[in-house]
Design a protein around this motif. Structure first.
Motif, PDB file in Angstrom:
ATOM      1  N   GLY A   1       0.840  -1.141  -0.047  1.00 34.94           N
ATOM      2  CA  GLY A   1      -0.009  -0.171  -0.134  1.00 34.94           C
ATOM      3  C   GLY A   1       0.839   1.185   0.085  1.00 34.94           C
TER       4      GLY A   1
ATOM      5  N   TRP B   1      -2.919  -4.435  -1.631  1.00 37.78           N
ATOM      6  CA  TRP B   1      -3.494  -3.986  -0.433  1.00 37.78           C
ATOM      7  C   TRP B   1      -3.398  -2.643  -0.301  1.00 37.78           C
ATOM      8  CZ3 TRP B   1       0.290  -2.251   3.598  1.00 37.78           C
ATOM      9  CH2 TRP B   1      -0.295  -1.950   4.975  1.00 37.78           C
ATOM     10  N   SER B   2      -4.698  -2.016   0.155  1.00 34.96           N
ATOM     11  CA  SER B   2      -4.745  -0.586   0.527  1.00 34.96           C
ATOM     12  C   SER B   2      -4.282   0.249  -0.737  1.00 34.96           C
ATOM     13  CB  SER B   2      -3.749  -0.277   1.473  1.00 34.96           C
ATOM     14  OG  SER B   2      -3.987   1.282   2.330  1.00 34.96           O
TER      15      SER B   2
ATOM     16  N   ASN C   1      -4.137  -0.891  -4.485  1.00 34.37           N
ATOM     17  CA  ASN C   1      -5.127  -1.098  -5.466  1.00 34.37           C
ATOM     18  C   ASN C   1      -5.242  -0.191  -6.658  1.00 34.37           C
ATOM     19  OD1 ASN C   1      -6.912  -3.233  -4.625  1.00 34.37           O
ATOM     20  ND2 ASN C   1      -6.114  -2.464  -2.505  1.00 34.37           N
ATOM     21  N   CYS C   2      -4.884   1.023  -6.570  1.00 37.97           N
ATOM     22  CA  CYS C   2      -5.004   1.913  -7.644  1.00 37.97           C
ATOM     23  C   CYS C   2      -4.429   1.523  -9.008  1.00 37.97           C
ATOM     24  CB  CYS C   2      -4.480   3.268  -7.253  1.00 37.97           C
ATOM     25  SG  CYS C   2      -4.335   4.494  -8.748  1.00 37.97           S
TER      26      CYS C   2
ATOM     27  N   THR D   1      -8.527  -7.980  -3.993  1.00 31.23           N
ATOM     28  CA  THR D   1      -8.491  -6.449  -3.590  1.00 31.23           C
ATOM     29  C   THR D   1      -8.916  -6.455  -2.119  1.00 31.23           C
ATOM     30  OG1 THR D   1      -9.387  -4.300  -3.815  1.00 31.23           O
ATOM     31  CG2 THR D   1     -10.822  -6.164  -4.586  1.00 31.23           C
TER      32      THR D   1
ATOM     33  N   PRO E   1      -9.281  -2.066   0.156  1.00 28.38           N
ATOM     34  CA  PRO E   1      -8.946  -0.690  -0.890  1.00 28.38           C
ATOM     35  C   PRO E   1      -9.598   0.636  -0.353  1.00 28.38           C
ATOM     36  CG  PRO E   1     -10.915  -2.089  -1.578  1.00 28.38           C
ATOM     37  CD  PRO E   1     -10.213  -2.859  -0.350  1.00 28.38           C
TER      38      PRO E   1
ATOM     39  N   ALA F   1      -8.231   5.297  -3.483  1.00 29.83           N
ATOM     40  CA  ALA F   1      -7.598   4.752  -4.633  1.00 29.83           C
ATOM     41  C   ALA F   1      -8.669   4.522  -5.810  1.00 29.83           C
ATOM     42  CB  ALA F   1      -7.128   3.288  -4.102  1.00 29.83           C
ATOM     43  N   ILE F   2      -9.815   4.813  -5.629  1.00 31.43           N
ATOM     44  CA  ILE F   2     -10.759   4.248  -6.551  1.00 31.43           C
ATOM     45  C   ILE F   2     -11.844   5.537  -6.875  1.00 31.43           C
ATOM     46  CG2 ILE F   2     -10.945   1.910  -6.276  1.00 31.43           C
ATOM     47  CD1 ILE F   2     -13.358   2.367  -4.239  1.00 31.43           C
TER      48      ILE F   2
ATOM     49  N   CYS G   1     -10.880   2.861   4.275  1.00 29.16           N
ATOM     50  CA  CYS G   1     -10.876   1.516   3.542  1.00 29.16           C
ATOM     51  C   CYS G   1     -11.948   0.740   3.575  1.00 29.16           C
ATOM     52  CB  CYS G   1      -9.764   0.584   4.134  1.00 29.16           C
ATOM     53  SG  CYS G   1      -8.145   1.294   3.835  1.00 29.16           S
TER      54      CYS G   1
END
Length: 368
Positions: free
Chosen positions: A35, A131-132, A135-136, A165, A168, A172-173, A318
């Motif tokens: 992460g 992780w964390s 994920n991006c 995933t 996340p 990151a999303i 998260c």
């Protein structure tokens, strides 16, 4: 120092390889992506338990982390780019690097491919866990399958078992936490040094929070009243909820972190257009149809299984990120989305792989 070449410009990624389980020819390889600020060394406690579960663990360091090629001015300029297209290119490049690493590792190490046996058992192959904040970049690999060389795409189709995933974050999303959760997010002065920011960040992400419940909707976002507070705060706090980072000897914590990433790179990442990150998620998991080069649009890697893992006492961003993925997946067209299964780990925080490595390795072996 083991590194893998991932492009023709000399870019390399550092990795640690636990090696194949002794005597096994059908093990599963798991590439572990770290992460934010914490690099691949954070997975080392899992290594002693991997062989008994027939797993080969590979801990990868992303760009800008120890041993891997640092970011260039061109990389920063792309992230800073005013157009969403430039920012999308910057994120896509990181995903393509991960795919190049997977291909290189498969070809260099001769790992066993996926083998399906009578009775539905499956052996061999490779799984990717992110992780964390990692994920991006991991999602970007799946979001930009159409940009991978055909040879890479075909090779991975014979090896990729699953994508995990793991906790996340919304950042990151592209899903910012609702205002009623922001009080639980650690704050720092942007004029602080990267070491000071990293120290605050480490405590915040490794704290224990009240168990997070996935809401029924994220649009409109629910109101959390009161806003979650880390469980180690307060006069009667139970010491079992001490943040993971505060339990570590200082020299151990330093060996896991790369504070300089909290400088230019992370500050640019936090300013990315959220729609770029949402598109990244959408193309990776919610609509995985691509032009295969023939003009035909169809699902690519249709058999890939996706596991969404949420630690219920995790960092609130998260919990929110996992909620966004789960609820958006429920709304997506079943014919276009990837198969996704939700796993909720109870009574654990964002660092369960460090706190309970044997338990987590056993769980990992059950879903890869």
């Amino acid at each position: 120092m083991p590194t893998a070449p991932v492009d023709e410009k000399g870019t390399v990624l550092f990795y640690e390889d636990a090696g194949p389980p002794a005597g096994s020819s059908d093990y599963v390889t798991v590439v572990l992506i770290h992460g934010t600020c914490f690099h691949g060394a954070v997975y080392r406690p899992l290594v002693p338990f991997a062989a008994r579960h027939n797993l080969r663990l590979v801990m990868l360091n992303l760009r800008g982390y120890p041993g891997s090629t640092d970011f260039s001015q061109e990389d920063f300029d792309q992230l800073r780019g005013p157009s969403p297209e430039q920012q999308e290119m910057a994120i896509a490049a990181r995903g393509i690097e991960i795919a190049a690493f997977l291909r290189w590792f498969i070809e260099t190490n001769g790992i066993p491919p996926i083998k399906d046996s009578p009775g539905g058992t499956r052996s061999g192959g490779l799984s990717v866990l992110a992780w964390s904040g990692g994920n991006c970049h991991a999602l970007a690999m799946f979001a930009h399958i159409d940009k991978l060389p055909v040879e890479t795409r075909n090779l991975l189709s014979a090896y990729l078992r699953s994508f995990i995933t793991f906790d996340p974050p919304g950042s990151a999303i592209g899903y910012a936490v609702p205002p009623s959760l922001t009080a639980a997010i650690p704050q720092w002065d942007l004029s602080a040094t990267v070491d000071e920011i990293a120290a605050i960040f480490a405590v915040g992400v490794s704290s224990y929070y009240p168990p997070f419940t996935i809401p029924d909707t994220i649009d409109p976002p629910p109101v959390y009243d009161p806003s979650p507070v880390p469980l180690h705060k307060g006069e009667d706090a139970d010491p079992i909820y001490t943040p993971t980072s505060l339990k570590m000897p200082p020299e151990v914590l330093r060996s896991l972190m790369h504070p300089s990433i909290m400088g230019d790179h992370l500050r640019l990442m936090w300013k990315l257009n959220p729609d770029v990150l949402k598109t990244n998620l959408h193309r990776a998991l919610l609509d995985c149809r691509f032009d295969d080069g023939s003009g035909s649009v169809k699902k690519t890697w249709p058999d890939l299984r996706v596991h969404l893992v949420l630690c219920d006492m995790t960092y609130v961003s998260c919990g929110w990120g996992a909620s966004a993925i789960w609820l958006e997946h429920q709304k997506a067209n079943p014919e276009h989305r990837r198969n996704l299964e939700l796993h909720k780990l109870e009574g654990v925080n964002h660092f369960v792989h460090w706190e309970e490595p044997e338990k987590f390795t056993r769980f990992l072996a059950s879903i890869v």
